[in-house]
Design a protein around this motif. Structure first.
Motif, PDB file in Angstrom:
ATOM      1  N   ALA B   2       0.831  -1.216   0.000  1.00 64.84           N
ATOM      2  CA  ALA B   2       0.000   0.000   0.000  1.00 64.84           C
ATOM      3  C   ALA B   2       0.864   1.264   0.000  1.00 64.84           C
ATOM      4  N   THR B   3       0.493   2.216  -0.827  1.00 63.61           N
ATOM      5  CA  THR B   3       1.215   3.483  -0.840  1.00 63.61           C
ATOM      6  C   THR B   3       0.297   4.576  -0.289  1.00 63.61           C
ATOM      7  N   LYS B   5      -1.040   6.787  -1.827  1.00 58.31           N
ATOM      8  CA  LYS B   5      -2.163   6.952  -2.749  1.00 58.31           C
ATOM      9  C   LYS B   5      -3.346   6.077  -2.357  1.00 58.31           C
ATOM     10  N   ASP B   6      -3.034   4.831  -2.046  1.00 56.24           N
ATOM     11  CA  ASP B   6      -4.086   3.904  -1.654  1.00 56.24           C
ATOM     12  C   ASP B   6      -4.809   4.403  -0.411  1.00 56.24           C
ATOM     13  N   VAL B   7      -4.006   4.899   0.511  1.00 54.02           N
ATOM     14  CA  VAL B   7      -4.595   5.406   1.747  1.00 54.02           C
ATOM     15  C   VAL B   7      -5.513   6.581   1.423  1.00 54.02           C
ATOM     16  N   LYS B   9      -7.068   7.248  -1.303  1.00 55.68           N
ATOM     17  CA  LYS B   9      -8.280   6.792  -1.969  1.00 55.68           C
ATOM     18  C   LYS B   9      -9.269   6.224  -0.956  1.00 55.68           C
ATOM     19  N   LEU B  10      -8.759   5.334  -0.125  1.00 51.80           N
ATOM     20  CA  LEU B  10      -9.633   4.696   0.853  1.00 51.80           C
ATOM     21  C   LEU B  10     -10.232   5.711   1.827  1.00 51.80           C
ATOM     22  N   ILE B  15      -3.689  12.971  -1.341  1.00 47.60           N
ATOM     23  CA  ILE B  15      -2.478  12.406  -0.754  1.00 47.60           C
ATOM     24  C   ILE B  15      -1.767  13.408   0.153  1.00 47.60           C
ATOM     25  N   LEU B  43      -5.041  -0.748   5.729  1.00 49.86           N
ATOM     26  CA  LEU B  43      -4.197  -1.186   4.616  1.00 49.86           C
ATOM     27  C   LEU B  43      -2.827  -1.655   5.080  1.00 49.86           C
ATOM     28  N   TYR B  45      -0.540   0.194   6.074  1.00 53.61           N
ATOM     29  CA  TYR B  45       0.339   1.104   5.331  1.00 53.61           C
ATOM     30  C   TYR B  45       1.632   1.407   6.085  1.00 53.61           C
TER      31      TYR B  45
END
Lengths: 333, 333
Positions: B2-3, B5-7, B9-10, B15, B43, B45
DNA sequence: TTGTAAGCGTTATCAG
DNA sequence: CTGATAACGCTTACAA
């Protein structure tokens, strides 16, 4: 600091050409390449490893976390790891896990290396489980944590301790004490179980008064000796859960006028360098340190190659008989 | 993996908000922060340290290069460095400089740490000069290289050797031999000069036959002993340029039936742990390892703070008198 | 208080 | 054979 951009500018080409030239890619005209090389030399250009690592998502280095980063004890271990990693063009960086909340965990959390070999009970199992991923496998030394991308290489502490105590019994000692490390260290626990098993097999029982508390340090062993001396009740022999404690113990006892091994036999664990220098030389259990390291490195690379759920590897120990645990002399007590 | 970005989005934010929230910046609504934290947790992260280092152009770690990464000898040194760096929120990663073309040089070339402390004669001076910059200072241990962003902390090898040999003379030995390390090692050279100076001052001269060649290893000392034995001519005392050689020497001599120190006195250099365990216990020169480390770290941080052209610091050594060099017994030879 | 966008120094894809 | 350009994952002005 000069970057690839500066080189490109000076050489009068684009940065991609510089990159190609510098990395010996084909398809670059010899003449152009020479121009680039010259520019790089003039600017004393050094590629930035961090940028490279980020782009490639790999560092070609593996991390090694040790309890202390010192002690000849680790020498062979490191060599075992290094011999293997070097052959695979990987580097090893070591860090120690000392302190309350070891800073080294930053390295295991932030993927600054391609994988980790960890020999430390300090690091939290949850942390390890969280950090381990296909692209960041972890190999544990003398410790187990269940996870797909974690595996372990261990020695059979229980068996090793069992054999050591068996020797003590065979040499004729009864009243055999156990000088342990920290209660929560699994090495310590398993060595204790081996001690226990050996006694039971000989039809004896573990007596609380012969269970001494140490902490894997020389000072701990020394303290145990002093306590024993103060109480005035001595066992016939002591099995120490590591050499450092054994050595502290011997020194403490000797200072108290107790003859080792005549009045008390001692057996240690680890076979550190000092073990063959202290007087009497120390009978102890040798851990196959080099093999521990090389096996760990080997497993790590398999993990890195995409394998998972690797079984833990258990290595054999070897009992080294020296002078601190001779056959018990028959005395007319 | 997970980057950020993923965080984002979720959590349904950008960002930058994630970054702010995760780094405890003010100006983030508590509610938003909670949302981000929750997403990060879900995630699993972990920020990518490499990306962070690249962006910030700093790693908050300093590198340490040792000849071997093993041996209790370095234990205190590392502790000295670590105590200081930890206080400054820096980490230490260690690597060894073994092998022909040590891989560790990659680390010094590619700025993977914010600076370096190097204890190794293996690493090329030109390389060091090229790599050192304001934002990548280097501190050398027991070695000097002239450059604005390089400095050294050293012990006065010459003086230390001088004092050691002076003791030997004072104890009544004449025929004093020198067991040296590799010819090109500057430590070795300076220790030899001290030996020489001491002899000269006493009105004696250095005799070629008493200049023994070793290589700083125990085996080297052992070999020297065997050669001495084979030749049948023994000096009265030997000053070894390090403890490991001294120990090998003593073992070799003892195996040959020579009594130490009755028939030959020995003095070493370093005061490694074994020195007080070997029999006879070894008279030797103690290097202030902890201080060596802490001073190096201190200097490195000053360099990192923008200072330059720092003078080398010279630390005092300390002669430790033990049993291997007692006053010479008067014998009726 | 949050989002957009630039940029750290590389490598790699794809046109030209 | 060479050059634009996107992307690696993050931080941080600056704008909204």
């Amino acid at each position: 600091m000069a970057t690839i951009k500066d080189v490109a500018k000076l050489a009068g080409v684009s940065i991609s050409t510089v990159s190609l030239a510098l990395n010996n890619q084909p398809h670059v005209r010899a003449e152009t390449k020479e121009k680039v090389l010259a520019a790089a030399r003039r600017l004393n250009y050094q590629p930035n490893g961090i940028a490279r690592d980020l782009k490639l998502s790999k560092t070609e280095t593996i991390g090694l976390i040790l309890p202390d980063l010192a002690g000849p004890f680790y020498s062979e271990l490191i060599r075992g790891i290094q011999d293997f990693t070097t052959a695979n063009h990987y580097d090893v960086v070591a860090m120690s896990a000392i302190g309350e909340r070891p800073k080294s965990i930053r390295y295991i959390q932030e993927k600054r290396t391609d994988g980790m070999i960890i020999m430390s009970q300090q690091i939290d199992a949850t942390l390890i489980r969280q950090a381990a991923r296909p692209d960041f496998p972890i190999v544990l030394l003398n410790r187990e944590v269940s996870s797909n991308h974690v595996t372990s290489v261990m020695i059979d502490n229980r068996k090793a301790a069992y054999e050591a105590v068996q020797l003590m019994i065979r040499q004729g000692y009864s009243e055999i004490a156990y000088l342990g490390g920290p209660e929560d260290a699994s090495d310590n626990r398993n060595r204790f179980y081996g001690y226990q098993a050996s006694l039971h097999e000989a039809g004896r029982t573990v007596e609380p008064k012969w269970c001494l508390q140490g902490d894997f340090t020389k000072e701990g062993g020394y303290g145990a000796a002093k306590r024993l001396l103060a109480e005035g009740m001595l066992p016939q022999a002591i099995f120490a859960a590591n050499d450092e404690m054994a050595i502290g113990l011997i020194e403490g006892l000797q200072q108290g006028g107790i003859g080792i091994p005549e009045e008390m036999a001692v057996v240690g664990f680890d076979d550190i360098q000092l073990a063959s220098y202290i007087r009497p030389t120390l009978t102890t259990v040798r851990q196959p340190m080099y093999q521990l390291g090389s096996t760990a490195a080997k497993l790590l690379f398999r993990l890195l190659d995409g394998e998972s759920n690797l079984d833990a590897v258990v290595l054999d120990t070897h009992l080294i008989e020296r002078d601190s645990c001779p056959p018990k002399a028959v005395t007319q007590s």
